[in-house]
Enzyme design. Structure first.
Site, PDB file in Angstrom:
ATOM      1  N   ARG A 141       0.808  -1.218   0.000  1.00 40.91           N
ATOM      2  CA  ARG A 141       0.000   0.000   0.000  1.00 40.91           C
ATOM      3  C   ARG A 141       0.840   1.267   0.000  1.00 40.91           C
ATOM      4  O   ARG A 141       0.599   2.183  -0.788  1.00 40.91           O
ATOM      5  CB  ARG A 141      -0.902   0.042   1.245  1.00 40.91           C
ATOM      6  CG  ARG A 141      -2.227  -0.612   1.078  1.00 40.91           C
ATOM      7  CD  ARG A 141      -2.713  -1.099   2.402  1.00 40.91           C
ATOM      8  NE  ARG A 141      -1.756  -2.054   2.929  1.00 40.91           N
ATOM      9  CZ  ARG A 141      -1.689  -3.332   2.538  1.00 40.91           C
ATOM     10  NH1 ARG A 141      -2.532  -3.794   1.660  1.00 40.91           N
ATOM     11  NH2 ARG A 141      -0.776  -4.145   3.032  1.00 40.91           N
ATOM     12  N   THR A 142       1.807   1.327   0.895  1.00 39.93           N
ATOM     13  CA  THR A 142       2.553   2.582   1.053  1.00 39.93           C
ATOM     14  C   THR A 142       3.296   2.920  -0.244  1.00 39.93           C
ATOM     15  O   THR A 142       3.210   4.035  -0.752  1.00 39.93           O
ATOM     16  CB  THR A 142       3.545   2.467   2.230  1.00 39.93           C
ATOM     17  OG1 THR A 142       2.820   2.045   3.374  1.00 39.93           O
ATOM     18  CG2 THR A 142       4.212   3.772   2.520  1.00 39.93           C
ATOM     19  N   LYS A 145      27.921  -4.905  -2.745  1.00 38.95           N
ATOM     20  CA  LYS A 145      29.007  -3.917  -2.809  1.00 38.95           C
ATOM     21  C   LYS A 145      29.365  -3.343  -1.440  1.00 38.95           C
ATOM     22  O   LYS A 145      30.181  -2.422  -1.358  1.00 38.95           O
ATOM     23  CB  LYS A 145      28.590  -2.781  -3.749  1.00 38.95           C
ATOM     24  CG  LYS A 145      28.398  -3.262  -5.175  1.00 38.95           C
ATOM     25  CD  LYS A 145      27.975  -2.139  -6.094  1.00 38.95           C
ATOM     26  CE  LYS A 145      27.841  -2.667  -7.514  1.00 38.95           C
ATOM     27  NZ  LYS A 145      27.298  -1.686  -8.433  1.00 38.95           N
ATOM     28  N   ARG A 169      11.615   3.647   3.062  1.00 39.63           N
ATOM     29  CA  ARG A 169      11.239   2.666   4.092  1.00 39.63           C
ATOM     30  C   ARG A 169      12.445   1.776   4.335  1.00 39.63           C
ATOM     31  O   ARG A 169      13.113   1.346   3.391  1.00 39.63           O
ATOM     32  CB  ARG A 169      10.058   1.808   3.656  1.00 39.63           C
ATOM     33  CG  ARG A 169       9.854   0.629   4.615  1.00 39.63           C
ATOM     34  CD  ARG A 169       8.623  -0.149   4.360  1.00 39.63           C
ATOM     35  NE  ARG A 169       7.450   0.595   4.752  1.00 39.63           N
ATOM     36  CZ  ARG A 169       6.223   0.063   4.789  1.00 39.63           C
ATOM     37  NH1 ARG A 169       6.038  -1.205   4.455  1.00 39.63           N
ATOM     38  NH2 ARG A 169       5.200   0.780   5.159  1.00 39.63           N
ATOM     39  N   HIS A 194       5.611   5.848  11.314  1.00 34.94           N
ATOM     40  CA  HIS A 194       5.022   5.762   9.983  1.00 34.94           C
ATOM     41  C   HIS A 194       4.048   6.944   9.885  1.00 34.94           C
ATOM     42  O   HIS A 194       2.837   6.771   9.877  1.00 34.94           O
ATOM     43  CB  HIS A 194       4.295   4.421   9.847  1.00 34.94           C
ATOM     44  CG  HIS A 194       3.930   4.055   8.438  1.00 34.94           C
ATOM     45  ND1 HIS A 194       4.226   4.843   7.360  1.00 34.94           N
ATOM     46  CD2 HIS A 194       3.285   2.986   7.934  1.00 34.94           C
ATOM     47  CE1 HIS A 194       3.778   4.269   6.255  1.00 34.94           C
ATOM     48  NE2 HIS A 194       3.209   3.144   6.582  1.00 34.94           N
TER      49      HIS A 194
END
Lengths: 192, 314
Positions: free
Chosen positions: B56-57, B87, B108, B136
């Site tokens: 969703r986000t 890396k 996120r 959030h």
């Protein structure tokens, strides 16, 4: 390293009882004892004066070992230090005391000391005299003073300094600037 | 505090006025004709950096930027972390690099505090799309927007917050934000093992003089509240799988329960749900959780527009 003489009078006996504690001293390179008796008639446990350096007094009982850790004192990194643990104190009941020869502590180190010993007084000694006397003060923000005890805080993975906002000073409560986790006084020494 | 160039990291950084600014801008974004917003972010680039999975986000942020006419770079999960691990690149370096390519960064990351660090190293605004169990903030703004839309107000509401109140970042931010509004009464409904952290409750009570109650009865919560905010008991936050299995079904709303309690409460949920709301609730008037997910788009359009200094669609 240490010598404690018997006193002849009741008064000095009582005083001796108040100051009785464990004396430990580390001798730096070429150093002699850091503690010694001032005279044959005294029953007091006396630690010799330092010429230049720092005396940290009114340390809560048992916290001086934490301060040694902050100062980074070890067998590999010896400093000339006199340490007294469990000295009787009117205000604290029992206290610890530290004398550090030849070292003037910087503000960051003093901030760390204030976190473990908020009651401490810091005496800067110059030529055997107290040149400056201050109370330990916890700054409003602790920068790189302690690590974050939250194992999933970003500061424990990336090579960055820590920052904690001091939300309360007595008892001490800090919030990590990054993960926002709050830590109370009882767990903070673990993080130093 | 002005909006242009501002980072959105934690609900603690937002005042009540800020929250109302975002809700007002979101309302304008939603009610404006699509063409009005479609060129606001023309020429702007959003870096969408999801170091852990999100549905969703991520989708709603990317949809929001598309609606504003901007472009998107980035990726999710192993698209980003795979190269980093190979890396041995640090998170700070990835953010610094992205800051050179984009006008805004949406991030996120599973580590708490990562978004705050990103904001410190980036030269462009950073929006926190979830940092571990910590914050959030954009979800909270969506929750408030949904309540305002459904009930016409945010003051004097009675809200029950149900389920995993210990590990859920969403409910921590939500309780903090709701406390900003006058007369809001919150009831915390959870098994004893999953209670909201005492320190947080005390902080909110002290800062906002908030009114909290604790309860373990979902039935009572359905009868007496304007909103019942359900949360998932999250498997990934539990070190002990047996404990998770024992608690997952502890609080569940079904159509039958809604009828028995004659509940008129608006049922919300940040999604995904497991079995805390049964499918037969979806068609009831109470259900607001898909609408809530949909509201992610106008709210995130508003946030992007504000931090990029684009103005609001009219």
């Amino acid at each position: 390293m240490k010598r404690v003489k018997r006193a002849k009078t009741k008064r000095t006996k009582a005083k001796a009882a108040r100051t009785r504690g464990v004396v430990a001293a580390r001798a730096g390179a070429g150093g002699k004892s850091a503690a010694g008796a001032s005279g044959a008639e005294s029953k007091e446990m006396v630690v010799t004066k330092i010429r230049d350096g720092t005396v940290i007094d009114h340390i809560p009982f048992g916290r001086s070992l934490k301060i040694l850790k902050i100062l980074g004192v070890s067998e590999k990194n010896p400093a000339k230090i006199a340490l007294m643990i469990g000295v009787e104190s009117r205000h604290l009941g029992k206290k610890d005391l530290l004398k550090i020869e030849g070292v003037e502590l910087d503000d960051r180190t003093l901030g760390k000391i204030a976190v473990v010993a908020p009651t401490a007084t810091i005496n800067i000694i110059k030529d055997y005299k107290v040149a400056r006397k201050t109370k330990a003060t916890i700054p409003e923000e602790l920068s790189s003073v302690m690590r974050c005890l939250n194992p999933v805080c970003i500061t424990n993975r990336e090579h960055i300094g820590t920052r904690f906002i001091v939300e309360a000073k007595n008892p001490l409560r800090v919030r990590c600037h990054y993960c926002e986790r709050v830590f109370e006084e009882d767990v903070i020494p673990e993080a130093l | 505090m002005g909006w242009q160039g501002r980072d959105i990291i934690s609900i603690r950084d937002l005042s009540k006025g800020d929250v109302l600014d975002v809700l007002s801008a979101a309302k304008k974004m939603e009610s404006a004709p699509p063409a009005a917003a479609s060129r606001l972010a023309a020429g702007k680039v959003m870096a969408s950096l999801f170091f852990e999975p999100s549905t969703r986000t991520r989708l709603s942020f990317e949809t929001a930027m598309n609606h504003l006419g901007g472009r998107i770079i980035g990726g999710a999960g192993s698209e980003i972390t795979g190269t980093m691990e190979k890396k041995l690149e640090s998170f700070s370096d990835v953010i610094r690099m992205a800051s050179g390519y984009a006008d805004v960064i949406v991030v996120r990351h599973p580590l708490e505090g990562s978004a705050r660090l990103a904001a410190e190293v980036a030269d462009v605004p950073v929006i926190n799309a979830g940092d571990g169990s910590n914050q959030h903030p954009t979800q909270t703004l969506i929750d408030l927007y949904t309540m305002q839309k459904r009930l016409g107000k945010l003051e004097n509401l009675k809200i029950a917050i149900v389920g995993d109140l210990k590990y859920g970042r969403t409910v921590h931010s939500l309780a903090y934000a709701l406390a900003m509004f006058k007369g809001v009464r919150m009831t915390l409904v959870s098994p004893p093992e999953l209670k909201m952290p005492t320190g947080l409750v005390e902080e909110i009570e002290k800062k906002f003089k908030a009114d909290f109650k604790e309860n373990t009865s979902l039935e009572a919560a359905l009868k007496s509240n304007d909103v019942v905010y359900m949360t998932r008991i999250q498997r990934e936050r539990f070190p002990d799988p047996q404990e998770y299995e024992r608690l997952r079904g502890a609080y569940s709303i079904s159509r039958r329960l809604l009828e028995e309690t004659k509940s008129r409460a608006v049922i919300m949920h940040p999604l995904p749900r497991v079995d805390e709301i049964t499918r037969d609730v979806d068609a009831t008037k109470n259900a607001a959780y898909f609408e809530q997910a949909k509201n992610g788009v106008p709210v995130r359009m508003a946030l992007l527009s504000l931090v990029l200094g684009l103005g609001v669609a009219r």
